[in-house]
Design a protein around this motif. Structure first.
Motif, mmCIF file in Angstrom:
data_model
loop_
_atom_site.group_PDB
_atom_site.id
_atom_site.type_symbol
_atom_site.label_atom_id
_atom_site.label_comp_id
_atom_site.label_asym_id
_atom_site.label_seq_id
_atom_site.Cartn_x
_atom_site.Cartn_y
_atom_site.Cartn_z
ATOM 1 N N LEU A 117 -56.531 1.283 -21.344
ATOM 2 C CA LEU A 117 -55.303 1.270 -20.556
ATOM 3 C C LEU A 117 -54.116 1.781 -21.355
ATOM 4 N N ASN A 118 -53.179 2.405 -20.658
ATOM 5 C CA ASN A 118 -51.909 2.747 -21.297
ATOM 6 C C ASN A 118 -51.050 1.505 -21.477
ATOM 7 N N HIS A 119 -51.166 0.544 -20.542
ATOM 8 C CA HIS A 119 -50.436 -0.720 -20.619
ATOM 9 C C HIS A 119 -51.451 -1.849 -20.786
ATOM 10 N N PRO A 120 -51.667 -2.339 -22.005
ATOM 11 C CA PRO A 120 -52.718 -3.329 -22.243
ATOM 12 C C PRO A 120 -52.580 -4.619 -21.454
ATOM 13 N N TRP A 121 -51.352 -4.981 -21.015
ATOM 14 C CA TRP A 121 -51.205 -6.245 -20.283
ATOM 15 C C TRP A 121 -51.911 -6.207 -18.925
ATOM 16 N N GLN A 122 -52.349 -5.038 -18.469
ATOM 17 C CA GLN A 122 -53.031 -4.937 -17.182
ATOM 18 C C GLN A 122 -54.529 -5.239 -17.284
ATOM 19 N N TRP A 123 -54.966 -5.696 -18.456
ATOM 20 C CA TRP A 123 -56.381 -5.974 -18.697
ATOM 21 C C TRP A 123 -57.047 -6.827 -17.610
ATOM 22 N N PRO A 124 -56.472 -7.954 -17.166
ATOM 23 C CA PRO A 124 -57.184 -8.803 -16.201
ATOM 24 C C PRO A 124 -57.566 -8.084 -14.916
ATOM 25 N N GLU A 125 -56.771 -7.094 -14.511
ATOM 26 C CA GLU A 125 -57.071 -6.383 -13.272
ATOM 27 C C GLU A 125 -58.338 -5.547 -13.398
ATOM 28 N N LEU A 126 -58.660 -5.179 -14.635
ATOM 29 C CA LEU A 126 -59.864 -4.390 -14.858
ATOM 30 C C LEU A 126 -61.121 -5.261 -14.951
ATOM 31 N N TRP A 127 -60.922 -6.531 -15.272
ATOM 32 C CA TRP A 127 -62.072 -7.374 -15.582
ATOM 33 C C TRP A 127 -62.932 -7.654 -14.353
ATOM 34 N N LYS A 128 -64.199 -7.562 -14.522
ATOM 35 C CA LYS A 128 -65.138 -7.860 -13.441
ATOM 36 C C LYS A 128 -66.123 -8.901 -13.954
ATOM 37 N N ASN A 129 -66.161 -10.074 -13.297
ATOM 38 C CA ASN A 129 -67.079 -11.126 -13.731
ATOM 39 C C ASN A 129 -68.524 -10.644 -13.663
ATOM 40 N N ASN A 130 -69.256 -10.911 -14.723
ATOM 41 C CA ASN A 130 -70.664 -10.556 -14.801
ATOM 42 C C ASN A 130 -71.480 -11.810 -14.527
ATOM 43 N N ALA A 131 -72.341 -11.767 -13.529
ATOM 44 C CA ALA A 131 -73.083 -12.955 -13.114
ATOM 45 C C ALA A 131 -73.979 -13.502 -14.217
ATOM 46 N N GLN A 132 -74.301 -12.670 -15.214
ATOM 47 C CA GLN A 132 -75.181 -13.123 -16.284
ATOM 48 C C GLN A 132 -74.430 -13.894 -17.361
ATOM 49 N N ILE A 133 -73.118 -13.931 -17.270
ATOM 50 C CA ILE A 133 -72.320 -14.583 -18.303
ATOM 51 C C ILE A 133 -71.808 -15.913 -17.784
ATOM 52 N N GLY A 134 -72.126 -16.982 -18.496
ATOM 53 C CA GLY A 134 -71.690 -18.296 -18.057
ATOM 54 C C GLY A 134 -70.194 -18.492 -18.190
ATOM 55 N N ASN A 135 -69.596 -17.914 -19.225
ATOM 56 C CA ASN A 135 -68.162 -18.077 -19.464
ATOM 57 C C ASN A 135 -67.562 -16.726 -19.834
ATOM 58 N N PRO A 136 -66.992 -16.006 -18.869
ATOM 59 C CA PRO A 136 -66.449 -14.674 -19.147
ATOM 60 C C PRO A 136 -65.134 -14.705 -19.908
ATOM 61 N N ASN A 137 -64.615 -15.908 -20.200
ATOM 62 C CA ASN A 137 -63.326 -16.002 -20.882
ATOM 63 C C ASN A 137 -63.446 -15.910 -22.397
ATOM 64 N N LEU A 138 -64.657 -15.734 -22.899
ATOM 65 C CA LEU A 138 -64.852 -15.628 -24.339
ATOM 66 C C LEU A 138 -65.599 -14.344 -24.661
ATOM 67 N N ILE A 139 -65.039 -13.559 -25.554
ATOM 68 C CA ILE A 139 -65.665 -12.317 -25.987
ATOM 69 C C ILE A 139 -65.908 -12.405 -27.485
ATOM 70 N N TYR A 140 -67.108 -12.010 -27.906
ATOM 71 C CA TYR A 140 -67.494 -12.136 -29.305
ATOM 72 C C TYR A 140 -67.888 -10.777 -29.879
ATOM 73 N N PRO A 141 -67.798 -10.635 -31.202
ATOM 74 C CA PRO A 141 -68.323 -9.423 -31.829
ATOM 75 C C PRO A 141 -69.781 -9.208 -31.437
ATOM 76 N N GLY A 142 -70.119 -7.967 -31.125
ATOM 77 C CA GLY A 142 -71.465 -7.637 -30.678
ATOM 78 C C GLY A 142 -71.579 -7.484 -29.178
ATOM 79 N N ASP A 143 -70.635 -8.074 -28.413
ATOM 80 C CA ASP A 143 -70.630 -7.886 -26.964
ATOM 81 C C ASP A 143 -70.240 -6.442 -26.644
#
Length: 373
Positions: free
Chosen positions: A50-76
């Motif tokens: 994004l040109n404006h990083p604060w717009q990140w949540p609008e891009l996010w799409k929940n993945n049904a395989q992820i129990g908690n999409p609010n945490l991102i780790y190295p390797g994802d």
């Protein structure tokens, strides 16, 4: 002093469904996928798409395989896609084990020692098949929105005070034992503390004077932390015991009630709703050149509508140049201002604010402009 913090607080907020109702501006050089590495921040990653990083949540799409999409780790791995004409991001975990946890009869847990030295014992099902293991990752290893180490020491000190606060505060006039200076464990005499309602005090020393670069008006004074003190006897002079010190206490150092600031550690970057036009007036940390993750002081604060998390664009002021073909004496042409970076406010005061430089396209200087994106 109160800190409001929650496990994974920064990550959770960045995925808030609340988002500025502004058309997404996709970075034209975005990758189709990106694998998170140690040291990444959500801000850095979102800037790739994004040109404006604060717009990140609008891009996010929940993945049904992820129990908690609010945490991102190295390797994802994060994927960019267009769904029904709209840009979205989705994520695949590095560990493909989360969806099978409910099927495991007492799943094993891979701890850090197992990852370093190997694991030899695993659980098996009744038919002899190996049961899945999960990798145990501390929540603190999830990537954060910003590098907290860049702002940690500026969350409570120094503070910014008005001329009235500075001039009317009690001050050190002497030391017990005929000392010329004082340190932790020493007693000091202060003029004057008449009330014994409060016992905790903080010693400050006057630092920089912050002024409006256009008018010269004083906006506030930097108050540098020196020591914590405990009131032993009120009066004129009062007697205080130094309980903690970052340096030597001197004659004339100012004494103020210890702050009960509610320090907000929850940052959700967003542009101000109103038009802001100001300047960078100082840089903290003793650096001479301003770049990414340096802390700067801007000449706008709470009374101007500035809030925690407000993002502003930084512009390098256009230089004046002489037209080589003009016949007018002393004629000059002002070149256009050039965008040099982006900053985020993390500690606003009444008339100025501390802000973190999130992105720097070019060298940034004191007196560069800041404005609403």
């Amino acid at each position: 002093m109160t800190f409001r913090s929650f496990p994974g607080f920064i990550i959770a907020l960045i995925f808030s469904t609340t988002i500025c109702a502004e058309e997404l501006q996709i970075n034209p050089s975005h990758p189709n996928q990106y694998t998170v590495v140690k040291g990444d921040t959500l801000w850095d990653i979102s800037a790739k798409f994004l040109n404006h990083p604060w717009q990140w949540p609008e891009l996010w799409k929940n993945n049904a395989q992820i129990g908690n999409p609010n945490l991102i780790y190295p390797g994802d791995t994060i994927y960019f896609s267009i769904v029904n004409g709209k840009a979205q991001l989705s994520l695949t975990r590095n560990e493909q084990l989360y969806s099978s946890l409910s099927k495991a009869n007492g799943p094993c847990v891979l701890k850090e020692d197992d990852l370093k030295h190997g694991r030899t014992e695993f659980l098996t099902s009744e038919d002899g098949k190996l049961l899945p293991c999960i990798r145990e990752i501390p929540i603190k290893e999830a990537i954060s929105l910003i590098p907290s180490s860049a702002i940690a020491k500026y969350l409570s000190s120094p503070k910014v005070v008005s001329e009235n606060e500075l001039n009317n505060s009690p001050y050190v006039i002497g030391f017990a034992g005929e000392h010329l200076l004082a340190g932790m464990g020493d007693r000091v005499y202060v003029r004057a503390i008449d009330s014994s309602d409060s016992f905790s005090y903080t010693t400050y020393r006057k630092g920089d004077t912050y002024t409006n670069p256009e008018t010269g008006e004083i906006l506030g004074y930097e108050a540098k932390y020196v020591a914590d003190m405990k009131l032993e006897q009120a009066g004129d002079p009062a007697t205080l015991l130094i309980t903690k010190a970052s340096g030597e206490i001197r004659m004339g150092d100012r004494i103020m009630l210890s702050p009960e600031e509610d320090i907000n550690l929850n940052y959700f970057p967003k542009p101000p709703e109103q038009k802001i036009l100001g300047s960078i007036i100082s840089v903290l940390g003793g650096v001479s050149q301003i770049g990414q993750y340096n802390v700067v002081v801007i000449d706008k604060g709470v009374q101007d509508g500035i809030q925690i998390g407000h993002e502003l664009d930084i512009y390098k002021r256009g230089k004046l140049t002489r037209d080589p073909y003009t016949t007018q004496k002393d004629a000059a042409v002002k070149l256009p201002d050039e965008q040099a970076g982006t900053l985020m406010v993390f500690r606003p005061f009444e008339r100025i604010s501390y802000a973190l430089v999130m992105k720097a396209h070019h060298a940034i200087h004191i007196l560069d402009k800041v404005q609403t994106p």
